[in-house]
Design an enzyme around this catalytic site. Structure first.
Site, PDB file in Angstrom:
ATOM      1  N   ILE A  32       0.823  -1.213   0.000  1.00 39.70           N
ATOM      2  CA  ILE A  32       0.000   0.000   0.000  1.00 39.70           C
ATOM      3  C   ILE A  32       0.862   1.270   0.000  1.00 39.70           C
ATOM      4  O   ILE A  32       0.410   2.328  -0.447  1.00 39.70           O
ATOM      5  CB  ILE A  32      -0.984  -0.046   1.208  1.00 39.70           C
ATOM      6  CG1 ILE A  32      -2.211   0.812   0.945  1.00 39.70           C
ATOM      7  CG2 ILE A  32      -0.308   0.310   2.515  1.00 39.70           C
ATOM      8  CD1 ILE A  32      -3.359   0.540   1.925  1.00 39.70           C
ATOM      9  N   ASN A  86      11.726  -8.620   6.539  1.00 41.28           N
ATOM     10  CA  ASN A  86      11.991  -7.996   7.833  1.00 41.28           C
ATOM     11  C   ASN A  86      11.536  -8.965   8.925  1.00 41.28           C
ATOM     12  O   ASN A  86      10.427  -9.493   8.855  1.00 41.28           O
ATOM     13  CB  ASN A  86      11.227  -6.681   7.948  1.00 41.28           C
ATOM     14  CG  ASN A  86      11.724  -5.637   6.965  1.00 41.28           C
ATOM     15  OD1 ASN A  86      12.915  -5.588   6.662  1.00 41.28           O
ATOM     16  ND2 ASN A  86      10.832  -4.818   6.449  1.00 41.28           N
ATOM     17  N   GLN A  93      10.360  -5.174  11.200  1.00 43.14           N
ATOM     18  CA  GLN A  93       9.044  -5.750  10.876  1.00 43.14           C
ATOM     19  C   GLN A  93       7.933  -4.964  11.560  1.00 43.14           C
ATOM     20  O   GLN A  93       8.020  -4.657  12.752  1.00 43.14           O
ATOM     21  CB  GLN A  93       9.006  -7.223  11.321  1.00 43.14           C
ATOM     22  CG  GLN A  93       7.751  -7.947  10.859  1.00 43.14           C
ATOM     23  CD  GLN A  93       7.775  -9.440  11.176  1.00 43.14           C
ATOM     24  OE1 GLN A  93       8.715  -9.942  11.818  1.00 43.14           O
ATOM     25  NE2 GLN A  93       6.744 -10.147  10.747  1.00 43.14           N
ATOM     26  N   HIS A  99       6.052 -12.169   5.507  1.00 45.20           N
ATOM     27  CA  HIS A  99       5.893 -11.724   4.121  1.00 45.20           C
ATOM     28  C   HIS A  99       7.258 -11.460   3.517  1.00 45.20           C
ATOM     29  O   HIS A  99       8.194 -11.066   4.213  1.00 45.20           O
ATOM     30  CB  HIS A  99       5.016 -10.464   4.030  1.00 45.20           C
ATOM     31  CG  HIS A  99       5.415  -9.369   4.950  1.00 45.20           C
ATOM     32  ND1 HIS A  99       5.098  -9.370   6.294  1.00 45.20           N
ATOM     33  CD2 HIS A  99       6.140  -8.239   4.736  1.00 45.20           C
ATOM     34  CE1 HIS A  99       5.597  -8.283   6.861  1.00 45.20           C
ATOM     35  NE2 HIS A  99       6.237  -7.582   5.943  1.00 45.20           N
TER      36      HIS A  99
HETATM   37  P1  AMP Z   1       7.192  -4.847   7.256  1.00 44.40           P
HETATM   38  O1  AMP Z   1       7.850  -3.598   7.768  1.00 44.40           O
HETATM   39  O2  AMP Z   1       8.130  -5.755   6.524  1.00 44.40           O
HETATM   40  O3  AMP Z   1       6.392  -5.548   8.324  1.00 44.40           O
HETATM   41  O4  AMP Z   1       6.222  -4.355   6.109  1.00 44.40           O
HETATM   42  C1  AMP Z   1       4.843  -4.274   6.218  1.00 44.40           C
HETATM   43  C2  AMP Z   1       4.387  -3.704   4.915  1.00 44.40           C
HETATM   44  O5  AMP Z   1       2.993  -3.884   4.816  1.00 44.40           O
HETATM   45  C3  AMP Z   1       4.647  -2.194   4.792  1.00 44.40           C
HETATM   46  O6  AMP Z   1       5.488  -1.967   3.658  1.00 44.40           O
HETATM   47  C4  AMP Z   1       3.263  -1.603   4.590  1.00 44.40           C
HETATM   48  O7  AMP Z   1       3.236  -0.554   3.651  1.00 44.40           O
HETATM   49  C5  AMP Z   1       2.465  -2.803   4.110  1.00 44.40           C
HETATM   50  N1  AMP Z   1       1.044  -2.750   4.394  1.00 44.40           N
HETATM   51  C6  AMP Z   1       0.449  -2.460   5.584  1.00 44.40           C
HETATM   52  N2  AMP Z   1      -0.885  -2.520   5.466  1.00 44.40           N
HETATM   53  C7  AMP Z   1      -1.146  -2.871   4.182  1.00 44.40           C
HETATM   54  C8  AMP Z   1      -2.346  -3.091   3.433  1.00 44.40           C
HETATM   55  N3  AMP Z   1      -3.563  -2.969   3.987  1.00 44.40           N
HETATM   56  N4  AMP Z   1      -2.239  -3.422   2.134  1.00 44.40           N
HETATM   57  C9  AMP Z   1      -1.018  -3.535   1.551  1.00 44.40           C
HETATM   58  N5  AMP Z   1       0.141  -3.351   2.201  1.00 44.40           N
HETATM   59  C10 AMP Z   1       0.083  -3.020   3.488  1.00 44.40           C
END
Ligand code: AMP
Ligand code: ZN
Length: 112
Positions: A32, A86, A93, A99
């Site tokens: 997002i 992460n 993270q 992911h």
């Molecule tokens: P991390 O820091 O690796 O946990 O990354 C989490 C990622 O999820 C971040 O890059 C956010 O921008 C992404 N994210 C959070 N909420 C959503 C959502 N509803 N749809 C798509 N991506 C998301």
């Protein structure tokens, strides 16, 4: 399935996402807040907090996600890409459902 988990809600379809791939074990959708022209995440449907919570029983699933990354990157028009996982708060993270980030399409990604 974890009721409080945003990615579990996306998997269930309760929160919309820009999905680019789905099968019975994995969903892939665009981030997002993209950090590159192409930025998607491979997410197992099984709720696992992080890579640190995985064990031998998840080996095939982890391998499947990694092998999907280049296929989907090519479908998205990328010649090369960067993957990132992460792990844990100290690892940056923010969403505690495992992911794999895939980034690409920029003229240059920063060197790490
Ligand atoms: P991390 O820091 O690796 O946990 O990354 C989490 C990622 O999820 C971040 O890059 C956010 O921008 C992404 N994210 C959070 N909420 C959503 C959502 N509803 N749809 C798509 N991506 C998301
Ligand atoms: Zn989850």
């Amino acid at each position: 399935m974890n009721g409080d988990c945003i990615f579990c809600k996306i998997i269930k379809g309760d929160i919309p996402s820009k999905k680019i791939y789905e099968d019975d074990e994995v969903i892939v959708f665009n981030d997002i807040h993209p950090l590159a022209p192409v930025h998607f995440m491979l997410v197992p449907k099984l709720h696992m907090e992080s890579l640190a919570n995985c064990s031998a029983e998840h080996q095939a699933l982890l391998g499947k996600m990694l092998l999907l990354a280049p296929k989907l990157a090519a479908e998205q028009g990328l010649q090369g890409f960067r993957t990132m996982i992460n792990t844990g708060r100290e690892g940056g993270q923010e969403v505690f459902h495992l992911h794999v980030h895939v980034f690409g399409g920029g003229s240059s990604l920063p060197k790490t």
